[in-house]
Motif scaffolding. Structure first.
Motif, PDB file in Angstrom:
ATOM      1  N   PRO A 159       0.811  -1.228   0.000  1.00 56.48           N
ATOM      2  CA  PRO A 159       0.000   0.000   0.000  1.00 56.48           C
ATOM      3  C   PRO A 159       0.843   1.276   0.000  1.00 56.48           C
ATOM      4  N   GLU A 160       1.938   1.271   0.758  1.00 51.62           N
ATOM      5  CA  GLU A 160       2.786   2.470   0.792  1.00 51.62           C
ATOM      6  C   GLU A 160       3.463   2.714  -0.554  1.00 51.62           C
ATOM      7  N   ASP A 161       3.767   1.633  -1.269  1.00 57.68           N
ATOM      8  CA  ASP A 161       4.354   1.786  -2.598  1.00 57.68           C
ATOM      9  C   ASP A 161       3.325   2.315  -3.595  1.00 57.68           C
ATOM     10  N   LEU A 162       2.106   1.836  -3.474  1.00 57.64           N
ATOM     11  CA  LEU A 162       1.042   2.333  -4.347  1.00 57.64           C
ATOM     12  C   LEU A 162       0.787   3.819  -4.095  1.00 57.64           C
ATOM     13  N   ALA A 163       0.900   4.219  -2.837  1.00 58.26           N
ATOM     14  CA  ALA A 163       0.724   5.637  -2.517  1.00 58.26           C
ATOM     15  C   ALA A 163       1.831   6.477  -3.152  1.00 58.26           C
ATOM     16  N   ILE A 164       3.048   5.967  -3.131  1.00 60.47           N
ATOM     17  CA  ILE A 164       4.163   6.673  -3.770  1.00 60.47           C
ATOM     18  C   ILE A 164       3.941   6.736  -5.282  1.00 60.47           C
ATOM     19  N   ARG A 165       3.471   5.639  -5.841  1.00 53.37           N
ATOM     20  CA  ARG A 165       3.183   5.597  -7.277  1.00 53.37           C
ATOM     21  C   ARG A 165       2.181   6.697  -7.654  1.00 53.37           C
ATOM     22  N   GLU A 166       1.144   6.821  -6.868  1.00 56.81           N
ATOM     23  CA  GLU A 166       0.146   7.849  -7.144  1.00 56.81           C
ATOM     24  C   GLU A 166       0.731   9.252  -6.970  1.00 56.81           C
TER      25      GLU A 166
END
Length: 233
Positions: A159-166
């Motif tokens: 989830p934290e990586d997806l947040a960075i992606r966004e």
């Protein structure tokens, strides 16, 4: 390993004919030696094994300061390593000092490859990278996308990586009105790499922002999407 001895080892592999071709290709006024990147990789690997982190960073900075193309590539290679213990701050600080000096894609990409390792090691550093997006210096703006490319390729993003992606996609969206070729290319690069892992997200980005991108960048971003998505772009 002194800067002088390191530079001598690089210069021992010089090829004047290749150097002339490199100067013509890169079109940036600085000395070129004509040393292939694999040779610089091997030299940097030896130096990493022999030096601790502060000494590596000091040598890297000295090589970078020569302004010789191959020495700068070697400087970046010296700092390109996933794990740097106990403290990678000297490496990160060196890379931060180089960013405002970027004047072309090649050296910027080598340095960003090193910087990407330090970002993955400590994602809180993205707060600094985000400030680059408002820079008047094109290569600093571009570096914000290039240095964050690791977040396009994770197979099982947390989830934290997806947040960075966004977060980075938000930067890319902000770059869309920028007409500079290299900025448009960087947007396309980020989206193209992400399309291997999350084609739906790339498709959604292009649905919203694709019309504002230059045609070549839009095509490149969609190049690896399923055929139907490419046609819709």
């Amino acid at each position: 390993m002194t800067p002088e001895s390191a530079l001598a080892r690089i210069t021992a592999h010089a090829d004047p004919e290749k150097a002339a071709g490199m100067a013509a290709y890169h079109k940036v006024a600085r000395p070129y030696l004509g040393v292939p990147v694999p040779v610089l990789d091997d030299l940097a690997r030896d130096w990493r094994r022999a030096l601790d982190i502060p000494a590596r960073a000091a040598l890297a900075c000295a090589l970078w300061d020569t302004n010789i193309h191959e020495a700068r590539v070697a400087a970046a290679k010296l700092l390109t390593q996933a794990r740097q213990r106990p403290d990678d701050t000297p490496s990160w600080d060196a890379i931060l000092a180089w960013v405002p000096q970027f004047d072309g894609w090649a050296l910027a990409d080598h340095a960003c490859a090193a910087g990407a390792k330090r970002l993955v090691a400590d994602p809180s550093r993205l707060d600094v990278v985000e400030t680059w997006t408002g820079s008047d210096h094109i290569w600093t703006r571009r570096a914000a996308l290039v240095i964050t490319l690791p977040w396009t390729i994770q197979r099982d993003a947390k989830p934290e990586d997806l947040a960075i992606r966004e977060r980075v996609l938000g930067w890319a969206a902000g770059y869309v009105p920028d007409r500079d070729w290299f900025i448009q290319k960087a947007i396309a690069w980020w989206l193209r790499d992400l399309s291997r892992r999350d084609p739906d997200r790339v498709r959604a980005f292009l649905d919203i922002h694709g019309a504002g991108m230059k045609p070549f960048a839009r095509r490149e971003a969609a190049r690896l999407l399923p055929r139907a998505a490419t046609e819709e772009s």
